[in-house]
Design a protein around this motif. Structure first.
Motif: not given
Length: 320
Positions: A81-94
Motif C-alpha cells: 500500500l506504500g505505507g511506512s515499513e518502519e512503522s509496519a515493523m513496529a506494528a508487526g513486532a507488537g
C-alpha cells in the motif's frame, strides 16, 4: 518511549522479483534485529529496572526461532500500500510479542503441557513456571507499549486504531477466548461435542484473529480506505483459517524433529480440529479453497499483491 537506539532496526529494500522464501527469511532477519534491540538490557524512559532473569527468559521465548509470519504479513501489506515499513515493523513486532506470549502460556502444565518449542526447551522447562507466567505477562504488555509508541507511529489516530485492533484480536473475543473454547473442546469442563461451525469459530478466535490483525495492521499503517481494509480483512481471515487447518494436518503428519515440538498431541488430547471433522483429504481441500479466497481478495492489487498471494500458498504448503 521505547527506543532501539544503537541498532539497525529498519527494513531493508527488496527487489519486486525476489523469491518468496528468500523474502520471508530476509524480513525475519529484520524482525529479529528489531526484537533483539527491544529486549536488550538498556533501561527505557519510565523504567526502574529490567530484571536480568526476566530479560533472559523473555529472550529465550522470543529470539532465535519462528518464521515471523505475523510481522511479515504486516510489513508486506503496508509495503503493497506504500505505507511506512518502519512503522509496519513496529506494528508487526507488537503482534509477534503477543504471539510469543501466547506460546509461553500455552506450553504451561495447566494448558498444553509441552516440553519443547521451536526445537528448544519451553520457558517453564528452561526456567520455572512462575518465571514463564511473568514472561508471558511482560511480553503482552511490551507488545502494547511498542504498538502505542509515537516513535514508530507518530499519527495518534493510527496508534489508537492499532492498539484497539490488537486488543480485540488478542483478548476475550479473539485469541484468549479461543484458547478457552479449545480447552472446553478437550472436555476440561464437562463433556462437549463441537460440530464444524463450532470448530471454525474456535479456530477463528484462537489462531485466526491474530493472523487477520497482522494484515489489518499493515492496512492501517498503509492508510487503506474502507473498501481496501474490507478486502484485506477477508484475505487475513481466510489466511488465518488456512493456517490453522494446515497446522492440524501437520500435527497428524509431521515429525517432532521437523516441527521442533511434540506432534500428535491434539488428537490424544481430544482437541477439536477440522481434520477430525472433514478427514485429511477434506482438510486439504478446505486449504485449497481458502487459498482461492485469499487470492480473490487481493486481486484488485494485481502484481503488487504477489507476495501476499504467495504467502497464502506458503501457509498451506509449509512443512513446519
Amino acid at each position: 518511549m521505547t527506543s532501539t537506539q544503537g541498532s539497525d532496526a529498519s527494513v531493508k529494500a527488496h527487489s519486486p522479483d525476489e523469491p518468496f522464501t528468500h523474502r520471508l527469511a530476509t524480513v525475519a532477519d529484520d524482525v529479529e534485529r528489531f526484537l533483539v534491540a527491544l529486549l536488550d538490557e538498556n533501561l527505557r524512559a519510565g523504567e526502574i529496572a529490567r530484571p536480568s532473569r526476566l530479560m533472559e527468559a523473555m529472550r529465550h521465548a522470543v529470539l532465535g526461532g519462528g518464521k515471523r509470519l505475523r510481522p511479515f504479513l504486516a510489513i508486506e501489506t503496508a509495503r503493497m500500500l506504500g505505507g511506512s515499513e518502519e512503522s509496519a515493523m513496529a506494528a508487526g513486532a507488537g503482534v509477534e510479542l503477543i504471539h510469543c506470549y501466547s506460546l509461553v502460556h500455552d506450553d504451561l502444565p495447566a494448558m498444553d503441557d509441552d516440553d519443547m518449542r521451536r526445537g528448544k526447551p519451553t520457558v517453564h522447562k528452561a526456567y520455572d513456571e512462575a518465571t514463564a507466567i511473568l514472561v508471558g505477562d511482560a511480553l503482552q504488555t511490551l507488545a502494547f507499549e511498542i504498538t502505542a509508541d509515537a516513535q514508530w507511529q507518530p499519527d495518534p489516530a493510527i496508534r489508537a486504531d492499532l492498539v484497539l485492533g490488537l486488543a480485540k484480536a488478542s483478548g476475550l473475543g479473539g485469541m484468549v477466548g479461543g484458547q478457552l473454547l479449545d480447552l472446553t473442546a478437550e472436555g476440561r469442563f464437562g463433556e462437549v461435542s463441537l460440530d464444524v461451525d463450532d470448530t471454525l469459530r474456535m479456530q477463528a478466535m484462537k489462531t485466526g484473529a491474530i493472523l487477520a490483525y497482522s494484515v489489518e495492521a499493515g492496512a492501517i499503517v498503509g492508510h487503506a480506505d474502507l473498501e481496501q481494509r474490507t478486502a484485506l480483512l477477508r484475505y487475513g481471515k481466510a489466511l488465518g483459517q488456512a493456517f490453522q487447518v494446515a497446522d492440524d494436518i501437520l500435527d497428524r503428519e509431521a515429525s517432532p524433529e521437523a516441527m521442533g515440538k511434540a506432534t500428535g498431541k491434539d488428537k490424544d488430547a481430544g482437541k477439536a480440529t477440522l481434520v477430525d471433522r472433514l478427514g485429511l483429504d477434506g482438510a486439504r481441500a478446505e486449504c485449497d479453497r481458502l487459498v482461492g479466497v485469499c487470492e480473490e481478495a487481493v486481486a484488485p492489487w494485481g502484481e503488487r499483491a504477489r507476495i501476499l498471494r504467495e504467502a497464502a500458498r506458503f501457509t498451506v504448503a509449509r512443512k513446519t
